[in-house]
Design a protein around this motif. Structure first.
Motif, PDB file in Angstrom:
ATOM      1  N   ASP A 126      17.358  45.682  40.659  1.00 59.66           N
ATOM      2  CA  ASP A 126      17.580  44.398  39.988  1.00 59.66           C
ATOM      3  C   ASP A 126      19.040  44.207  39.606  1.00 59.66           C
ATOM      4  N   GLU A 127      19.659  45.270  39.114  1.00 54.35           N
ATOM      5  CA  GLU A 127      21.071  45.192  38.731  1.00 54.35           C
ATOM      6  C   GLU A 127      21.940  44.916  39.956  1.00 54.35           C
ATOM      7  N   PHE A 128      21.592  45.529  41.063  1.00 55.59           N
ATOM      8  CA  PHE A 128      22.354  45.368  42.298  1.00 55.59           C
ATOM      9  C   PHE A 128      22.248  43.934  42.815  1.00 55.59           C
ATOM     10  N   ILE A 129      21.029  43.413  42.876  1.00 54.52           N
ATOM     11  CA  ILE A 129      20.824  42.044  43.372  1.00 54.52           C
ATOM     12  C   ILE A 129      21.486  41.028  42.445  1.00 54.52           C
ATOM     13  N   GLU A 130      21.380  41.249  41.132  1.00 53.12           N
ATOM     14  CA  GLU A 130      22.016  40.335  40.180  1.00 53.12           C
ATOM     15  C   GLU A 130      23.529  40.321  40.348  1.00 53.12           C
ATOM     16  N   ALA A 131      24.115  41.493  40.594  1.00 50.43           N
ATOM     17  CA  ALA A 131      25.568  41.573  40.792  1.00 50.43           C
ATOM     18  C   ALA A 131      25.983  40.813  42.048  1.00 50.43           C
ATOM     19  N   ILE A 132      25.208  40.958  43.115  1.00 48.16           N
ATOM     20  CA  ILE A 132      25.509  40.251  44.360  1.00 48.16           C
ATOM     21  C   ILE A 132      25.359  38.745  44.167  1.00 48.16           C
ATOM     22  N   ASP A 133      24.279  38.333  43.513  1.00 49.35           N
ATOM     23  CA  ASP A 133      24.089  36.901  43.207  1.00 49.35           C
ATOM     24  C   ASP A 133      25.305  36.355  42.464  1.00 49.35           C
ATOM     25  N   ARG A 134      25.751  37.107  41.464  1.00 47.04           N
ATOM     26  CA  ARG A 134      26.824  36.644  40.582  1.00 47.04           C
ATOM     27  C   ARG A 134      28.156  36.495  41.328  1.00 47.04           C
ATOM     28  N   VAL A 135      28.528  37.514  42.103  1.00 47.33           N
ATOM     29  CA  VAL A 135      29.844  37.452  42.749  1.00 47.33           C
ATOM     30  C   VAL A 135      29.874  36.427  43.877  1.00 47.33           C
ATOM     31  N   ILE A 136      28.748  36.251  44.580  1.00 48.72           N
ATOM     32  CA  ILE A 136      28.718  35.249  45.651  1.00 48.72           C
ATOM     33  C   ILE A 136      28.756  33.845  45.059  1.00 48.72           C
ATOM     34  N   THR A 137      28.025  33.627  43.973  1.00 50.63           N
ATOM     35  CA  THR A 137      28.058  32.317  43.310  1.00 50.63           C
ATOM     36  C   THR A 137      29.460  31.990  42.824  1.00 50.63           C
ATOM     37  N   ARG A 138      30.118  32.982  42.207  1.00 47.86           N
ATOM     38  CA  ARG A 138      31.477  32.771  41.705  1.00 47.86           C
ATOM     39  C   ARG A 138      32.437  32.467  42.857  1.00 47.86           C
ATOM     40  N   HIS A 139      32.314  33.215  43.940  1.00 45.28           N
ATOM     41  CA  HIS A 139      33.187  33.003  45.103  1.00 45.28           C
ATOM     42  C   HIS A 139      32.952  31.629  45.705  1.00 45.28           C
ATOM     43  N   ARG A 140      31.691  31.201  45.753  1.00 50.18           N
ATOM     44  CA  ARG A 140      31.377  29.877  46.305  1.00 50.18           C
ATOM     45  C   ARG A 140      32.020  28.775  45.456  1.00 50.18           C
ATOM     46  N   LEU A 141      31.921  28.910  44.137  1.00 50.01           N
ATOM     47  CA  LEU A 141      32.502  27.904  43.243  1.00 50.01           C
ATOM     48  C   LEU A 141      34.022  27.833  43.405  1.00 50.01           C
ATOM     49  N   VAL A 142      34.665  29.000  43.508  1.00 52.37           N
ATOM     50  CA  VAL A 142      36.117  29.038  43.697  1.00 52.37           C
ATOM     51  C   VAL A 142      36.493  28.402  45.031  1.00 52.37           C
ATOM     52  N   SER A 143      35.727  28.720  46.077  1.00 53.90           N
ATOM     53  CA  SER A 143      36.005  28.161  47.398  1.00 53.90           C
ATOM     54  C   SER A 143      35.837  26.648  47.401  1.00 53.90           C
ATOM     55  N   GLU A 144      34.792  26.168  46.725  1.00 48.66           N
ATOM     56  CA  GLU A 144      34.572  24.722  46.657  1.00 48.66           C
ATOM     57  C   GLU A 144      35.690  24.026  45.891  1.00 48.66           C
ATOM     58  N   GLN A 145      36.177  24.665  44.809  1.00 53.63           N
ATOM     59  CA  GLN A 145      37.277  24.104  44.041  1.00 53.63           C
ATOM     60  C   GLN A 145      38.550  24.054  44.884  1.00 53.63           C
ATOM     61  N   GLU A 146      38.805  25.112  45.643  1.00 58.17           N
ATOM     62  CA  GLU A 146      39.994  25.145  46.491  1.00 58.17           C
ATOM     63  C   GLU A 146      39.916  24.083  47.581  1.00 58.17           C
ATOM     64  N   CYS A 147      38.724  23.899  48.135  1.00 61.04           N
ATOM     65  CA  CYS A 147      38.532  22.872  49.164  1.00 61.04           C
ATOM     66  C   CYS A 147      38.761  21.489  48.572  1.00 61.04           C
ATOM     67  N   TRP A 148      38.199  21.263  47.386  1.00 56.23           N
ATOM     68  CA  TRP A 148      38.378  19.978  46.698  1.00 56.23           C
ATOM     69  C   TRP A 148      39.862  19.716  46.439  1.00 56.23           C
ATOM     70  N   ALA A 149      40.578  20.740  45.965  1.00 52.15           N
ATOM     71  CA  ALA A 149      42.000  20.586  45.655  1.00 52.15           C
ATOM     72  C   ALA A 149      42.813  20.274  46.919  1.00 52.15           C
ATOM     73  N   ARG A 150      42.495  20.945  48.016  1.00 52.35           N
ATOM     74  CA  ARG A 150      43.213  20.679  49.270  1.00 52.35           C
ATOM     75  C   ARG A 150      43.010  19.240  49.717  1.00 52.35           C
ATOM     76  N   GLN A 151      41.779  18.766  49.596  1.00 57.45           N
ATOM     77  CA  GLN A 151      41.480  17.392  50.008  1.00 57.45           C
ATOM     78  C   GLN A 151      42.208  16.385  49.123  1.00 57.45           C
ATOM     79  N   ARG A 152      42.218  16.610  47.804  1.00 60.25           N
ATOM     80  CA  ARG A 152      42.878  15.672  46.900  1.00 60.25           C
ATOM     81  C   ARG A 152      44.393  15.702  47.068  1.00 60.25           C
ATOM     82  N   LEU A 153      44.955  16.867  47.303  1.00 56.84           N
ATOM     83  CA  LEU A 153      46.400  16.959  47.517  1.00 56.84           C
ATOM     84  C   LEU A 153      46.803  16.260  48.813  1.00 56.84           C
ATOM     85  N   ALA A 154      45.928  16.352  49.824  1.00 56.27           N
ATOM     86  CA  ALA A 154      46.206  15.655  51.083  1.00 56.27           C
ATOM     87  C   ALA A 154      46.211  14.149  50.851  1.00 56.27           C
ATOM     88  N   ARG A 155      45.283  13.662  50.020  1.00 56.27           N
ATOM     89  CA  ARG A 155      45.244  12.235  49.704  1.00 56.27           C
ATOM     90  C   ARG A 155      46.461  11.831  48.872  1.00 56.27           C
TER      91      ARG A 155
END
Length: 224
Positions: A126-155
């Motif tokens: 359970d600890e292992f799966i929770e850790a994987i869930d957490r880091v992938i979710t965090r990475h996804r949020l960071v990636s989405e923010q970076e994508c959003w920022a790139r798009q807005r800066l291009a505009r």
């Protein structure tokens, strides 16, 4: 590792119809054999590597929802050294370190190497799966923010010099009349520029434009 029945896949484990991927770097064949079915039953795909050289020879795609799990004691460069080489090669995926000898020195080395998490072996399921869930979710949020920022800066870069001036003044809370006075033009001209700014930035309100500028760190620059 406890053999409990996994719950349903969470959003961290699925994006659309694609299951998230766990890259496991561990030369312990028995551990790989035992952890593989647990990850798959929990909604993850798994890609196993027996050495640092093996994962370095076929670098993971950072654009795919995934993380890298590394045994700190992996032969050769070791876990922290492998993390450094992955970063140098351009891989930005989050890393979870595992170690059978969870002493303070090993933990400090793992944290300094940029570990998102550190778990001792044998690891609890359970600890292992929770850790994987957490880091992938965090990475996804960071990636989405970076994508959003790139798009807005291009505009933002599509704005003319005068439209950029209007943008900077609007997000500082200036009214059309004040902007016209400051730029030495008419309110009608300011309104036209303001309309183009909203159109190019794809926002529907001044509040949304201000929020956009704030998220990009431009509001602080404008105020300064």
């Amino acid at each position: 590792m406890a053999a409990s029945v996994p719950g349903p896949p969470t959003s961290a484990r699925n994006k659309g119809d694609t299951m998230a991927l766990v890259h496991l770097v561990d030369n312990d064949a028995a551990f790989q054999a035992s952890i593989g079915p647990v990850l798959e039953a929990s909604g993850y795909r798994i890609q196993a590597y027996r050495s640092a050289d093996e994962i370095l020879s076929r670098l993971p795609d950072s654009s795919v929802d995934s993380c890298i799990v590394i045994d700190v004691q992996i032969p050769g460069v070791g876990g922290p050294g492998l993390r450094d080489r992955l970063i140098a090669a351009g891989t930005s995926l989050p890393v979870i370190f595992l170690a059978g000898d969870s002493d303070i020195r090993t933990t400090v080395r793992a944290i300094r190497a940029g570990a998102e998490d550190f778990l001792p072996k044998p690891v609890e399921r359970d600890e292992f799966i929770e850790a994987i869930d957490r880091v992938i979710t965090r990475h996804r949020l960071v990636s989405e923010q970076e994508c959003w920022a790139r798009q807005r800066l291009a505009r933002l870069n599509q704005l003319t010099p005068r439209e950029r001036e209007v943008f900077d003044l609007v997000v500082r809370g200036k009214m059309n009349k004040q902007i016209a006075f400051e730029l030495g033009t008419t309110e009608r001209t300011v309104k036209a520029h303001r309309h183009k700014v909203m159109e190019k930035m794809e926002v529907r309100s001044v509040a949304e434009l201000v929020s956009c500028a704030e998220r990009l760190g431009l509001l602080r620059t404008a105020v300064a």
